[in-house]
Design a protein around this motif. Structure first.
Motif, PDB file in Angstrom:
ATOM      1  N   THR A   1      52.554  42.512  40.823  1.00  0.00           N
ATOM      2  CA  THR A   1      52.085  42.461  40.641  1.00  0.00           C
ATOM      3  C   THR A   1      51.852  41.280  40.658  1.00  0.00           C
ATOM      4  N   PRO A   2      50.910  40.610  41.123  1.00  0.00           N
ATOM      5  CA  PRO A   2      50.378  39.043  41.291  1.00  0.00           C
ATOM      6  C   PRO A   2      50.284  38.938  40.121  1.00  0.00           C
TER       7      PRO A   2
ATOM      8  N   TYR B   1      43.707  41.298  42.787  1.00  0.00           N
ATOM      9  CA  TYR B   1      44.356  42.608  42.608  1.00  0.00           C
ATOM     10  C   TYR B   1      43.431  43.233  43.193  1.00  0.00           C
TER      11      TYR B   1
ATOM     12  N   SER C   1      47.668  43.521  46.673  1.00  0.00           N
ATOM     13  CA  SER C   1      47.543  42.524  46.608  1.00  0.00           C
ATOM     14  C   SER C   1      48.025  42.040  47.965  1.00  0.00           C
TER      15      SER C   1
ATOM     16  N   HIS D   1      47.710  48.995  43.535  1.00  0.00           N
ATOM     17  CA  HIS D   1      47.991  48.117  43.481  1.00  0.00           C
ATOM     18  C   HIS D   1      48.169  46.944  44.265  1.00  0.00           C
TER      19      HIS D   1
END
Length: 409
Positions: free
Chosen positions: A63-64, A70, A77, A75
């Motif tokens: 998770t950025p 995003y 990125s 999920h």
């Protein structure tokens, strides 16, 4: 134009230092070519050994930071530039020569993809791919790029193209539906797939000023990952489709080697002139299965590639099974190489946390729990590549974090 996220990540990680392109050596401008069942580079036999690093173009594991691109439902990125560069440094440390990476070529169907929708290119999605191709070139590594996936994962695949063409199909409910063959047989789907291939291969990388078709860093294009028909493992990939896609790819990129990405060795494809390399995947590793594949290919003067295998072997007997598997590969000159599944590093710029994946095959260089298997793999890579500059029995080299983005000759 570079995405703001990627530009900020580069500036944060590497400061304002320019990336020195003058340090690229001549051999990086040479193509890997096929001479019968042997691959050649600079007029010498060359082996393709390394890892699957499927996430280089689009990731699902991190998770950025807030504000970064995003897509939460899948999920998805973009991997940070530091993660990409560290992987290149790790492959070098392991004695590898190449990487097989799905998302350098398979990226369709979500807002962060190369093609979020039909015929609509997302320039931002090229940013991590451009960086990955460039960093592979800096580190003297080569890339094998699949074009489509048999599955319906976050990065898209054949079901994405089918849905775009009006077939309401997904792998979760329609894997055995005969209509999945329309990916290979329907002219609308095939034409859409070809347009996607063209948009990928004709893209010009601003770091190298080469199109992907021109850049010898990408040495091989694979039809797809584990392609089959309505029954898992049936190898029902029409010969004419393989020939058609091969001709199309070679027309755009005549210097690339073309890999049959069917899940298994399909004898009906032996007559496809455009195919340079045949392959299979192994979960778990099996010398019996490998021998059977090589026996099938005995009549064909083309090389064989073990495109995926579980580095854990049979889990409890990994240290026993991996050496036996490698000995079988090393003794047969027809095997041009292999790539284990699958490699991860740190969550750069966080150099203290490893990235995790949930399939049970997460290899993390620098993780003491994986050191024994990494040593076995490294010894195999060095044997295959015959790199006399590397001592396979030495302690595993330290890989800096962040890793350098340019190398001193």
């Amino acid at each position: 134009m570079k995405s703001q996220f990627f530009s900020l990540a580069l500036a944060s990680l590497f400061g304002s230092h320019a990336i020195a392109q003058s340090q690229l050596t001549d051999i990086r401008d040479l193509r890997v070519v096929r001479n019968g069942s042997v691959l050649m580079l600079d007029n010498k036999p060359w082996k393709a050994v390394g890892a699957n690093v499927y996430w280089l173009g689009l990731d699902e594991n991190v998770t950025p930071p807030p504000g970064s691109p995003y897509y939460a439902p899948l999920h998805a990125s973009y991997p940070s530039p530091g993660r990409i560069t560290q992987i290149m440094s790790i492959i070098n440390a392991m004695g590898g020569t190449m990487i097989r990476s799905h998302t350098l070529g398979v990226s369709v169907g979500n807002p962060l993809s190369l093609w979020p929708s039909p015929n609509q290119t997302n320039p931002e999605a090229f940013t991590p791919i451009d960086w990955a191709v460039y960093q592979a070139r800096v580190y003297g590594l080569r890339l094998m790029v699949p074009l489509v996936d048999n599955f319906d994962y976050y990065h898209g695949g054949k079901y994405t193209f089918l849905r775009w063409a009006g077939f309401n199909l997904s792998r979760s409910g329609d894997e055995r539906n005969p209509q999945v063959q329309e990916f290979y047989n329907n002219p609308k789907v095939v034409d859409l797939f070809k347009r996607y291939i063209e948009s990928l291969l004709t893209h010009r990388n601003p770091y190298t000023n080469l199109t992907y078709a021109e850049d010898p860093t990408i040495f091989a294009i694979e039809t797809g990952n584990e392609l089959c028909g309505p029954v898992w493992g049936d190898m029902d990939v029409p010969t004419e489709w393989v020939r058609d896609i091969g001709r199309f790819v070679k027309g755009l990129a005549p210097g690339k080697l073309f890999v049959d990405g069917t899940y298994g060795v399909n004898r009906t494809h032996f007559g496809v002139e455009e195919v340079d390399i045949f392959s299979n995947h192994y979960y778990p590793v099996s010398t019996t299965k490998l021998q059977r594949d090589l026996e099938a290919l005995a009549s064909v003067d083309k090389p064989y590639f073990a495109g995926e295998y579980g580095w854990l072997g049979n889990a409890a007997t990994a240290d026993a099974s991996l050496p036996a598997w490698y000995r079988e590969i090393e003794r047969n000159p027809k095997v041009m190489g292999d790539t284990f599944w699958s490699l991860f590093g740190h969550n750069v710029p966080d150099c203290n946390t490893f990235v995790e994946h949930n399939d049970g095959f997460t290899m993390q260089y620098g993780n003491p729990a994986h050191a024994a298997q990494i040593r076995i793999i490294r010894q195999h890579f060095v044997k295959m590549s015959q790199d006399l500059s590397i001592s396979a029995d030495a302690e595993l080299p330290q890989v800096p974090c962040p890793a350098p983005t340019s190398l001193t000759p």
